[in-house]
Design a protein around this motif. Structure first.
Motif, PDB file in Angstrom:
ATOM      1  N   MET A   1       1.076  -1.084   0.070  1.00  0.00           N
ATOM      2  CA  MET A   1       0.218   0.041  -0.068  1.00  0.00           C
ATOM      3  C   MET A   1       0.804   1.301  -0.175  1.00  0.00           C
ATOM      4  SD  MET A   1      -3.397   0.296   0.385  1.00  0.00           S
ATOM      5  CE  MET A   1      -4.185   2.066   0.876  1.00  0.00           C
ATOM      6  N   LEU A   2       1.972   1.403   0.870  1.00  0.00           N
ATOM      7  CA  LEU A   2       2.739   2.416   0.863  1.00  0.00           C
ATOM      8  C   LEU A   2       3.461   2.629  -0.442  1.00  0.00           C
ATOM      9  CD1 LEU A   2       3.884   4.879   2.393  1.00  0.00           C
ATOM     10  CD2 LEU A   2       5.446   3.437   3.438  1.00  0.00           C
ATOM     11  N   GLN A   3       4.081   1.501  -0.848  1.00  0.00           N
ATOM     12  CA  GLN A   3       4.660   1.654  -2.242  1.00  0.00           C
ATOM     13  C   GLN A   3       4.048   2.039  -3.276  1.00  0.00           C
ATOM     14  OE1 GLN A   3       4.626  -1.147   0.085  1.00  0.00           O
ATOM     15  NE2 GLN A   3       6.622  -1.319   0.911  1.00  0.00           N
ATOM     16  N   ARG A   4       2.606   1.662  -3.276  1.00  0.00           N
ATOM     17  CA  ARG A   4       1.936   2.108  -4.574  1.00  0.00           C
ATOM     18  C   ARG A   4       1.604   3.593  -4.119  1.00  0.00           C
ATOM     19  NH1 ARG A   4      -2.874  -1.735  -3.789  1.00  0.00           N
ATOM     20  NH2 ARG A   4      -1.570  -3.016  -2.500  1.00  0.00           N
ATOM     21  N   TYR A   5       1.321   4.087  -3.030  1.00  0.00           N
ATOM     22  CA  TYR A   5       1.008   5.733  -2.702  1.00  0.00           C
ATOM     23  C   TYR A   5       2.316   6.377  -3.080  1.00  0.00           C
ATOM     24  CZ  TYR A   5       0.710  10.155  -0.558  1.00  0.00           C
ATOM     25  OH  TYR A   5       0.680  11.422  -0.414  1.00  0.00           O
ATOM     26  N   GLN A  38      -1.565  17.431   5.548  1.00  0.00           N
ATOM     27  CA  GLN A  38      -0.143  17.392   5.475  1.00  0.00           C
ATOM     28  C   GLN A  38       0.046  16.102   5.050  1.00  0.00           C
ATOM     29  OE1 GLN A  38      -0.072  17.766   9.670  1.00  0.00           O
ATOM     30  NE2 GLN A  38      -0.258  20.165   9.517  1.00  0.00           N
ATOM     31  N   ASP A  39       0.578  15.070   5.722  1.00  0.00           N
ATOM     32  CA  ASP A  39       1.091  13.894   5.216  1.00  0.00           C
ATOM     33  C   ASP A  39       0.348  12.671   5.608  1.00  0.00           C
ATOM     34  OD1 ASP A  39       2.055  13.812   7.659  1.00  0.00           O
ATOM     35  OD2 ASP A  39       4.098  12.869   7.084  1.00  0.00           O
ATOM     36  N   HIS A  40      -0.972  13.178   6.028  1.00  0.00           N
ATOM     37  CA  HIS A  40      -2.037  11.958   6.529  1.00  0.00           C
ATOM     38  C   HIS A  40      -2.205  10.899   5.664  1.00  0.00           C
ATOM     39  CE1 HIS A  40      -3.500  15.285   9.632  1.00  0.00           C
ATOM     40  NE2 HIS A  40      -2.091  14.974   9.767  1.00  0.00           N
ATOM     41  N   ARG A  41      -2.297  11.099   4.502  1.00  0.00           N
ATOM     42  CA  ARG A  41      -2.454   9.879   3.454  1.00  0.00           C
ATOM     43  C   ARG A  41      -1.433   9.114   3.499  1.00  0.00           C
ATOM     44  NH1 ARG A  41      -5.525   9.556  -2.432  1.00  0.00           N
ATOM     45  NH2 ARG A  41      -4.039  11.680  -2.796  1.00  0.00           N
ATOM     46  N   ARG A  42      -0.012   9.470   3.491  1.00  0.00           N
ATOM     47  CA  ARG A  42       1.065   8.526   3.722  1.00  0.00           C
ATOM     48  C   ARG A  42       0.907   7.863   4.858  1.00  0.00           C
ATOM     49  NH1 ARG A  42       6.024   7.696   5.034  1.00  0.00           N
ATOM     50  NH2 ARG A  42       7.588   7.214   3.213  1.00  0.00           N
ATOM     51  N   ILE A  43       0.529   8.564   6.296  1.00  0.00           N
ATOM     52  CA  ILE A  43       0.705   7.870   7.398  1.00  0.00           C
ATOM     53  C   ILE A  43      -0.417   6.629   7.359  1.00  0.00           C
ATOM     54  CG2 ILE A  43      -0.060   8.238   9.748  1.00  0.00           C
ATOM     55  CD1 ILE A  43       1.245  11.219   9.534  1.00  0.00           C
ATOM     56  N   LEU A  44      -1.428   7.091   6.695  1.00  0.00           N
ATOM     57  CA  LEU A  44      -2.713   6.026   6.479  1.00  0.00           C
ATOM     58  C   LEU A  44      -2.386   5.035   5.825  1.00  0.00           C
ATOM     59  CD1 LEU A  44      -5.575   5.254   7.081  1.00  0.00           C
ATOM     60  CD2 LEU A  44      -6.379   6.494   5.213  1.00  0.00           C
ATOM     61  N   ALA A  45      -1.607   5.013   4.686  1.00  0.00           N
ATOM     62  CA  ALA A  45      -1.039   4.071   3.827  1.00  0.00           C
ATOM     63  C   ALA A  45       0.048   3.227   4.364  1.00  0.00           C
ATOM     64  CB  ALA A  45      -0.347   4.802   2.389  1.00  0.00           C
ATOM     65  N   THR A  46       0.835   3.827   5.378  1.00  0.00           N
ATOM     66  CA  THR A  46       1.856   3.010   6.172  1.00  0.00           C
ATOM     67  C   THR A  46       1.179   2.047   7.233  1.00  0.00           C
ATOM     68  OG1 THR A  46       3.468   4.959   5.957  1.00  0.00           O
ATOM     69  CG2 THR A  46       3.658   3.291   7.631  1.00  0.00           C
ATOM     70  N   LEU A  51      -0.828  -3.415   8.804  1.00  0.00           N
ATOM     71  CA  LEU A  51      -1.834  -4.359   9.190  1.00  0.00           C
ATOM     72  C   LEU A  51      -1.965  -5.306   8.306  1.00  0.00           C
ATOM     73  CD1 LEU A  51      -4.793  -1.880  10.473  1.00  0.00           C
ATOM     74  CD2 LEU A  51      -3.576  -3.774  11.778  1.00  0.00           C
ATOM     75  N   ARG A  52      -1.830  -4.896   7.000  1.00  0.00           N
ATOM     76  CA  ARG A  52      -1.815  -6.204   5.910  1.00  0.00           C
ATOM     77  C   ARG A  52      -0.736  -7.237   6.114  1.00  0.00           C
ATOM     78  NH1 ARG A  52      -3.648  -3.029   0.509  1.00  0.00           N
ATOM     79  NH2 ARG A  52      -5.960  -2.804   1.271  1.00  0.00           N
TER      80      ARG A  52
END
Length: 141
Positions: A1-5, A38-46, A51-52
């Motif tokens: 997820m983070l890598q895709r973001y 800010q970087d909330h979408r990156r934090i969510l992706a992390t 979790l995955r």
């Protein structure tokens, strides 16, 4: 997820990239998703990526569930974490084979159809398996 973001960000395909001055080098592309502060979408992706990764060796989904739940609620939670749909009968068979849950003897009335059985996580299964040296629950989900 983070890598895709991160890839989408570097390509300038998410709104945050435009906000941060990263331009798409080709023709303007539609921005994917909704921008977050800010970087909330990156934090969510992390968080989702962690979790995955964790659901493969630890039953973290049960920590996110209420004490009593239906099997459909459990399946939807696992699907949301995994990012993919699961076959209903195979999912139920897996949960039953691994003895992860037990019936509470109660029914959920607000299901939109016939009442569904309520289940709860068998926390004692973790201790049983730790002593037996077997694979943790939901390793195959």
């Amino acid at each position: 997820m983070l890598q895709r973001y991160e890839l989408l960000y570097e390509a300038g395909l998410v709104a945050e990239a435009a906000r941060d001055g990263i331009a798409c080098h080709t023709t303007p592309a539609p921005r994917l998703g909704q921008a977050m502060r800010q970087d909330h979408r990156r934090i969510l992706a992390t968080g989702i990526a962690r979790l995955r990764a964790k659901i493969t060796y630890r039953p973290v989904v049960f920590e996110l569930m209420p004490p009593n739940f239906t099997l459909l609620d459990l399946q939807r939670s696992v699907e949301a974490l995994a990012g993919q749909l699961l076959h209903k009968q195979n999912f139920r068979r897996l949960v039953e084979q691994q003895e992860l849950v037990e019936e509470t003897g109660q029914m959920a009335e607000a299901t939109g159809g016939r009442p569904a059985k309520l289940f709860r996580f068998r926390a004692d299964i973790l201790q049983e398996r730790a002593y037996a040296g077997t694979k943790p629950p939901l390793a195959r989900a």
